[in-house]
Structure formats: structure tokens, C-alpha cells
Design a protein around this motif. Structure first.
Motif, PDB file in Angstrom:
ATOM      1  N   ILE A   1      -6.986   0.883  10.544  1.00 10.33           N
ATOM      2  CA  ILE A   1      -5.698   0.855   9.835  1.00 10.33           C
ATOM      3  C   ILE A   1      -4.905  -0.396  10.188  1.00 10.33           C
ATOM      4  O   ILE A   1      -4.317  -1.049   9.301  1.00 10.33           O
ATOM      5  CB  ILE A   1      -4.889   2.133  10.143  1.00 10.33           C
ATOM      6  CG1 ILE A   1      -5.671   3.383   9.716  1.00 10.33           C
ATOM      7  CG2 ILE A   1      -3.540   2.092   9.427  1.00 10.33           C
ATOM      8  CD1 ILE A   1      -6.110   3.400   8.265  1.00 10.33           C
TER       9      ILE A   1
ATOM     10  N   GLY B   1       1.501   6.424  10.522  1.00 10.31           N
ATOM     11  CA  GLY B   1       2.148   6.752   9.253  1.00 10.31           C
ATOM     12  C   GLY B   1       1.496   7.869   8.474  1.00 10.31           C
ATOM     13  O   GLY B   1       1.939   8.199   7.364  1.00 10.31           O
TER      14      GLY B   1
ATOM     15  N   HIS C   1       5.347   5.659   1.291  1.00  8.25           N
ATOM     16  CA  HIS C   1       3.890   5.770   1.403  1.00  8.25           C
ATOM     17  C   HIS C   1       3.459   7.202   1.720  1.00  8.25           C
ATOM     18  O   HIS C   1       4.229   8.004   2.265  1.00  8.25           O
ATOM     19  CB  HIS C   1       3.369   4.822   2.484  1.00  8.25           C
ATOM     20  CG  HIS C   1       3.873   5.124   3.861  1.00  8.25           C
ATOM     21  ND1 HIS C   1       5.065   4.622   4.344  1.00  8.25           N
ATOM     22  CD2 HIS C   1       3.365   5.880   4.843  1.00  8.25           C
ATOM     23  CE1 HIS C   1       5.259   5.048   5.564  1.00  8.25           C
ATOM     24  NE2 HIS C   1       4.242   5.823   5.905  1.00  8.25           N
TER      25      HIS C   1
ATOM     26  N   PHE D   1      -0.025   8.751   3.420  1.00  6.97           N
ATOM     27  CA  PHE D   1      -1.327   8.521   4.037  1.00  6.97           C
ATOM     28  C   PHE D   1      -1.929   9.867   4.434  1.00  6.97           C
ATOM     29  O   PHE D   1      -1.238  10.723   5.009  1.00  6.97           O
ATOM     30  CB  PHE D   1      -1.208   7.630   5.271  1.00  6.97           C
ATOM     31  CG  PHE D   1      -0.674   6.243   5.004  1.00  6.97           C
ATOM     32  CD1 PHE D   1      -0.566   5.738   3.715  1.00  6.97           C
ATOM     33  CD2 PHE D   1      -0.286   5.422   6.053  1.00  6.97           C
ATOM     34  CE1 PHE D   1      -0.074   4.467   3.472  1.00  6.97           C
ATOM     35  CE2 PHE D   1       0.205   4.146   5.835  1.00  6.97           C
ATOM     36  CZ  PHE D   1       0.316   3.669   4.537  1.00  6.97           C
TER      37      PHE D   1
ATOM     38  N   GLU E   1       1.403  -4.884   3.145  1.00  9.52           N
ATOM     39  CA  GLU E   1       2.668  -4.253   3.530  1.00  9.52           C
ATOM     40  C   GLU E   1       2.583  -2.759   3.238  1.00  9.52           C
ATOM     41  O   GLU E   1       1.828  -2.314   2.382  1.00  9.52           O
ATOM     42  CB  GLU E   1       3.832  -4.861   2.736  1.00  9.52           C
ATOM     43  CG  GLU E   1       4.097  -6.318   3.026  1.00  9.52           C
ATOM     44  CD  GLU E   1       5.239  -6.865   2.194  1.00  9.52           C
ATOM     45  OE1 GLU E   1       5.959  -6.041   1.577  1.00  9.52           O
ATOM     46  OE2 GLU E   1       5.403  -8.093   2.148  1.00  9.52           O
ATOM     47  N   LYS E   2       3.390  -2.006   3.943  1.00 11.16           N
ATOM     48  CA  LYS E   2       3.440  -0.554   3.768  1.00 11.16           C
ATOM     49  C   LYS E   2       4.614  -0.209   2.847  1.00 11.16           C
ATOM     50  O   LYS E   2       5.748  -0.628   3.078  1.00 11.16           O
ATOM     51  CB  LYS E   2       3.626   0.124   5.131  1.00 11.16           C
ATOM     52  CG  LYS E   2       3.447   1.630   5.139  1.00 11.16           C
ATOM     53  CD  LYS E   2       3.702   2.186   6.557  1.00 11.16           C
ATOM     54  CE  LYS E   2       2.687   1.670   7.546  1.00 11.16           C
ATOM     55  NZ  LYS E   2       2.893   2.286   8.894  1.00 11.16           N
TER      56      LYS E   2
ATOM     57  N   PHE F   1      -3.574  -3.605   7.607  1.00  9.98           N
ATOM     58  CA  PHE F   1      -2.192  -4.077   7.448  1.00  9.98           C
ATOM     59  C   PHE F   1      -1.952  -5.479   8.004  1.00  9.98           C
ATOM     60  O   PHE F   1      -0.831  -5.967   7.951  1.00  9.98           O
ATOM     61  CB  PHE F   1      -1.215  -3.065   8.055  1.00  9.98           C
ATOM     62  CG  PHE F   1      -0.987  -1.890   7.145  1.00  9.98           C
ATOM     63  CD1 PHE F   1      -0.214  -2.017   6.008  1.00  9.98           C
ATOM     64  CD2 PHE F   1      -1.600  -0.675   7.399  1.00  9.98           C
ATOM     65  CE1 PHE F   1      -0.027  -0.951   5.146  1.00  9.98           C
ATOM     66  CE2 PHE F   1      -1.420   0.404   6.545  1.00  9.98           C
ATOM     67  CZ  PHE F   1      -0.625   0.261   5.415  1.00  9.98           C
TER      68      PHE F   1
ATOM     69  N   LYS G   1       7.623   1.856   1.206  1.00  8.06           N
ATOM     70  CA  LYS G   1       8.602   2.716   1.873  1.00  8.06           C
ATOM     71  C   LYS G   1       8.277   4.196   1.683  1.00  8.06           C
ATOM     72  O   LYS G   1       8.465   5.002   2.598  1.00  8.06           O
ATOM     73  CB  LYS G   1      10.006   2.404   1.330  1.00  8.06           C
ATOM     74  CG  LYS G   1      10.520   1.018   1.718  1.00  8.06           C
ATOM     75  CD  LYS G   1      11.913   0.767   1.169  1.00  8.06           C
ATOM     76  CE  LYS G   1      12.400  -0.626   1.547  1.00  8.06           C
ATOM     77  NZ  LYS G   1      13.770  -0.898   0.991  1.00  8.06           N
TER      78      LYS G   1
ATOM     79  N   ILE H   1       0.843  -1.200   0.000  1.00  8.02           N
ATOM     80  CA  ILE H   1       0.000   0.000   0.000  1.00  8.02           C
ATOM     81  C   ILE H   1       0.878   1.249   0.000  1.00  8.02           C
ATOM     82  O   ILE H   1       1.661   1.480   0.920  1.00  8.02           O
ATOM     83  CB  ILE H   1      -0.958   0.008   1.200  1.00  8.02           C
ATOM     84  CG1 ILE H   1      -1.872  -1.219   1.135  1.00  8.02           C
ATOM     85  CG2 ILE H   1      -1.783   1.288   1.215  1.00  8.02           C
ATOM     86  CD1 ILE H   1      -2.828  -1.337   2.292  1.00  8.02           C
ATOM     87  N   LYS H   2       0.705   2.044  -1.052  1.00  9.49           N
ATOM     88  CA  LYS H   2       1.448   3.292  -1.177  1.00  9.49           C
ATOM     89  C   LYS H   2       0.654   4.481  -0.657  1.00  9.49           C
ATOM     90  O   LYS H   2       1.217   5.404  -0.064  1.00  9.49           O
ATOM     91  CB  LYS H   2       1.831   3.533  -2.636  1.00  9.49           C
ATOM     92  CG  LYS H   2       2.706   4.760  -2.844  1.00  9.49           C
ATOM     93  CD  LYS H   2       3.164   4.873  -4.289  1.00  9.49           C
ATOM     94  CE  LYS H   2       4.098   6.053  -4.487  1.00  9.49           C
ATOM     95  NZ  LYS H   2       4.570   6.148  -5.886  1.00  9.49           N
ATOM     96  N   GLU H   3      -0.659   4.479  -0.908  1.00  8.50           N
ATOM     97  CA  GLU H   3      -1.494   5.597  -0.491  1.00  8.50           C
ATOM     98  C   GLU H   3      -2.729   5.098   0.246  1.00  8.50           C
ATOM     99  O   GLU H   3      -3.313   4.092  -0.122  1.00  8.50           O
ATOM    100  CB  GLU H   3      -1.990   6.392  -1.703  1.00  8.50           C
ATOM    101  CG  GLU H   3      -0.967   7.254  -2.394  1.00  8.50           C
ATOM    102  CD  GLU H   3      -1.626   8.090  -3.491  1.00  8.50           C
ATOM    103  OE1 GLU H   3      -2.073   7.502  -4.496  1.00  8.50           O
ATOM    104  OE2 GLU H   3      -1.713   9.318  -3.331  1.00  8.50           O
TER     105      GLU H   3
END
Length: 454
Positions: free
Chosen positions: A127, A163, A140, A142, A135-136, A131, A138, A105-107
Motif C-alpha cells: 500500500i 485507511g 476513500h 479501502f 494521492e488518497k 501511494f 478524501k 485513489i478512491k477505492e
């Protein structure tokens, strides 16, 4: 801007958060299975290289703001929070069951409704639940929308710890008379408090949403609102046009009449004066209705030609796949769009049946994909180009005629296989996009579906 241009081009038109626009989505051929194929294709192409985006719609509000066109449910019963979050997480798990690998997940954007209607604890559970199966990225990004009247320091701190680095506060206008009319009573000190809290905690991008064209709004109101906004120095601003569409949204409980709403030249002057003031305050115009300081990532993305636009608005980063979670949310795979059931009751029922709760959408054909790209270029960068094979459709003479007429009016420059919107033409970018909108040309609506473009 001359009065004659406003009179000529101020017509109903889409805002182009998608192409084709929602009224032209084909519900008869769209299905959950076609949507699955669309998002799996997009996920497989882009998850590893750029990640995906999530838009999570949190629809509850304690009171009705009568300027709002979003899907919402008005209630003061906060016991609705937990079952809604459980439903959203179930929807997310239905997607994860189909994804061929673990999503990156980027956004994430929390929109509404009023996301801060939910308690900090419930937002944290949401949130964390996302997750458990993702995965988050690098890099990202939010973000969430906060109502200044109910956003607490704990909201800001907990989301920051998870984040989140971007927050947008809805301001609209600081005039007491305007606030009474739109049923959004929000003192300046509430906005100041949450803005300073966000800065102290460490948010790197704080945005304020302003609206022009509201009932009873005057030039003095615009000047006062922007002066107060400057005192708080948000990193970016949205300066939206009020979309007066009572034939779609109904009158609600609004405290004004149609004749109380600024129109045409009067309305446009509110924007032009506001735009000039924002420029003097160090804000640079980006895309349509957006402004940012030079240090903000949105300005940098615009300068680098990386600005993107989707149903979450303008964003400084891009993912090919955006999944919308929650009632009425819209998803975008680039190859297709899908909208969830709009009512809570229908949304819950579909999830109880273990179904991804989309109710309508559109799978883009080759022509749609080409036109979508050009409209996106115009909305984000004010320019687009094509190769010699681009114009293969029968409407070519009509499209060129519209573009040439707009060039004669000073709105754009036509070069070989390219057009560039001029400074004079930026307020009319929706009209320029309409020249490319073949679905609108082929099947013009019989009733007014869109707000006025200027």
C-alpha cells in the motif's frame, strides 16, 4: 416461488459482472495500445472529479477450497510474497508512467486468493508503494478479504492504520460435513475472534460471505449458519449461490460427487429460507445475493440509487476507471475491459519486458455501452428506462416478447419505456438481464459456459 418458475427459468446464464461478458470479449482486435487509449480517456474524464479504483489480486492460498472459482496458486512457501509485491508495484508504475497526471485513489480492494496469506509488513509495503505515486481521495473506501484462519490482529491493525475500514471474511457454512467436503475447515470461534477484533479496532463495515447450494448442505445447516452469523452481527452479508461448473474448473480435490450438490427447487429453497431468516434478523436485500443493515453504506447507496457493480462486486461508491493489478486481474474503464495474464509465469515475463501485462479484453461499441447501462441498472436497482431511440436493433421483437412473457409470469412490470422487477422477479434478475444480452442472443455458446441462474 413456484416449482414451475424454477423449472422454466433455471438455465445457464451470466452473473453480469460485465457486459459484454468475458466469453464475448474480442481477443483478435484487442491490443495493449487500444487498452491504453481506453483507460487514458477514462482517467482524463474522471480522475479529478471522482478518482479511480484499484483491485489488487493476491493469488496465493495455503490450501485449496474446492468451491472456489478464482484464479489462485496453492503454496506454503511464503518467500513468494516479496517478488509478487515487487511485480505488482512495477505494474502500477507502468500505469503511472502513462497517466497524464497524478492518480487520486478512491477505492482499493485486496482480493484473492488469500490476501492475508501475505504478512502485515508486506501488505503495508504494498500500500505504501502504491501511494508513492498517488494521492488518497478524501472520501476513500479501502477494503480487503480476510481468511478467518490466518487473519491476525496485526493484519487488521496495520491495514486500519493505512485507511482500510471495510473487511470481508469468508465463512461459507458452519457445518462440519460441508466444510470437509469443500476443504475449508474453519471453526466458528475463528470467525468470531477476527470479527470482534475488527470491531474493537474500529472497522466501520464488516462483511461475512455465505454460500448456499454447497455439497451436503441442508436447511438445518442454513438456519444454523445464519443464527451463528447473527450472533456476530456483521454489517453486511453476501449470500452467494455456489456455481457448480466442473466442466470449467475441473474436479480438483473435492470431497463430493455431483449428486451431493443441491439442485433446482431444493437449492432455491435454501436461499429462500435463508433470505427470510436474514430479513427477521434486520438485514435488507440489496441487488443480487447481498444484504445489509440500514446503517451500512451499501444500504444507503441502494436507497439513494447510487449502488454500483463491477468485478469487485457491489460497491457503495463508484469510479469510472478501475485498474486491476496482479495476475488475472480485470480492469474496467467503462469504455473497455482488460484482463491480465492468468499465470504467474506469463505475468512476470510481461513485466520483465516492461509491458502492461494484459492478455485479452474488449473495447465497447455504442450498442454495448447502451446495453451495459441497462443491465447495470437492473442488477443494482431492479429497474431501468430508456428513450424512444433506444430500441434500434433488429432483435427488438424478440426482446419485447421475452419481457412480455416475464411480465405474464409476474417477474416484472412493463411501463412506457421502462421496466421494474417485482419482488417475485428478483431471484430471476439474471434471466431478465439475458433478455437484453444481444451478444448472447446472436451467438449462443455451443457448450455450457455459465452456472445456472436460479
Amino acid at each position: 416461488m413456484t416449482t414451475s418458475l424454477v423449472q422454466k427459468y433455471n438455465v445457464p446464464g451470466p452473473r453480469y459482472t460485465s457486459y459484454p461478458t468475458v466469453p464475448y470479449w474480442d481477443e483478435t482486435t484487442f491490443s495493449v495500445e487500444s487498452w491504453k487509449k481506453s483507460f487514458i480517456k477514462s482517467f482524463s474524464e474522471s480522475n479529478v472529479s471522482e478518482g479511480i479504483s484499484l483491485y489488487i489480486h493476491l493469488p496465493f492460498c495455503e490450501s485449496l477450497c474446492t468451491f472456489c472459482g478464482c484464479h489462485k496458486r496453492i503454496t506454503k512457501r511464503h518467500e513468494v510474497e516479496h517478488p509478487y509485491i515487487e511485480a505488482v508495484l512495477k505494474e502500477w508504475n507502468l500505469y503511472c508512467d502513462v497517466f497524464p497526471e497524478k492518480p487520486i485513489i478512491k477505492e482499493i480492494h485486496l482480493g484473492g486468493g488469500t490476501p492475508t496469506f501475505f504478512s502485515p509488513e508486506n501488505l503495508e509495503n504494498l500500500i505504501n508503494g502504491i501511494f508513492k505515486r498517488a494521492e488518497k481521495a478524501k472520501d476513500h473506501e479501502f477494503s480487503f478479504e480476510g481468511h478467518p484462519n490466518n487473519t491476525t490482529r496485526e493484519h487488521l491493525q496495520r491495514l486500519y492504520n493505512l485507511g482500510f475500514r471495510r473487511v470481508s471474511f469468508g465463512v461459507q457454512d458452519y457445518s462440519d460435513k460441508v466444510q470437509q467436503a469443500i476443504h475449508r475447515i474453519q471453526p466458528f470461534h475463528n470467525v468470531a475472534k477476527v470479527t470482534f477484533w475488527a470491531k474493537e479496532i474500529g472497522y466501520t463495515s464488516i462483511s461475512h460471505d455465505l454460500i448456499f447450494g454447497l455439497p451436503f448442505q441442508t436447511l438445518e445447516n442454513i438456519v444454523d449458519t445464519i443464527e451463528k452469523t447473527k450472533a456476530l452481527s456483521p454489517d453486511r452479508l453476501a449470500f452467494y449461490s455456489y456455481a457448480h461448473v466442473p466442466w470449467i474448473k475441473g474436479n480438483g480435490q473435492r470431497g463430493f460427487k455431483d449428486e451431493d450438490v443441491p439442485k433446482d427447487d431444493e437449492k432455491r429453497r435454501l436461499y429462500e429460507v435463508g433470505k427470510q431468516l436474514l430479513a427477521k434478523k434486520g438485514y435488507h436485500e440489496i441487488g443480487m445475493d447481498h444484504f445489509a443493515h440500514k446503517k451500512d453504506s451499501m444500504f444507503q447507496a441502494f436507497q439513494e440509487g447510487k449502488l454500483h457493480r463491477n468485478f469487485m462486486g457491489y460497491t457503495s461508491s463508484k469510479t469510472q476507471l478501475m485498474i486491476g493489478l496482479g495476475a488475472s486481474s480485470i480492469s474496467d474503464s467503462w469504455y473497455g475491459f482488460a484482463q491480465n495474464e492468468k499465470t504467474l509465469e506469463d505475468y512476470y515475463t510481461r513485466l520483465e519486458n516492461n509491458e502492461i501485462p494484459v492478455c485479452k479484453g474488449h473495447i465497447l461499441n455504442d450498442e454495448d455501452l447502451i446495453i451495459r447501462k441497462h443491465i447495470l441498472n437492473l442488477m443494482c436497482q431492479f429497474t431501468t428506462s430508456w428513450d424512444d431511440n433506444y430500441f434500434y436493433f433488429e432483435e427488438l421483437p424478440e426482446v419485447l416478447l421475452q419481457l412480455q412473457e416475464m411480465e405474464n409470469d409476474g417477474l416484472l412490470i412493463i411501463q412506457h419505456n421502462a421496466i421494474t422487477v417485482t419482488e417475485k422477479g428478483k431471484p430471476f434478475v439474471r434471466n431478465i438481464c439475458m433478455a437484453f444480452d444481444l451478444r448472447l442472443k446472436r451467438n449462443a455458446p455451443q457448450t455450457q459456459l455459465f452456472s445456472m441462474t436460479v
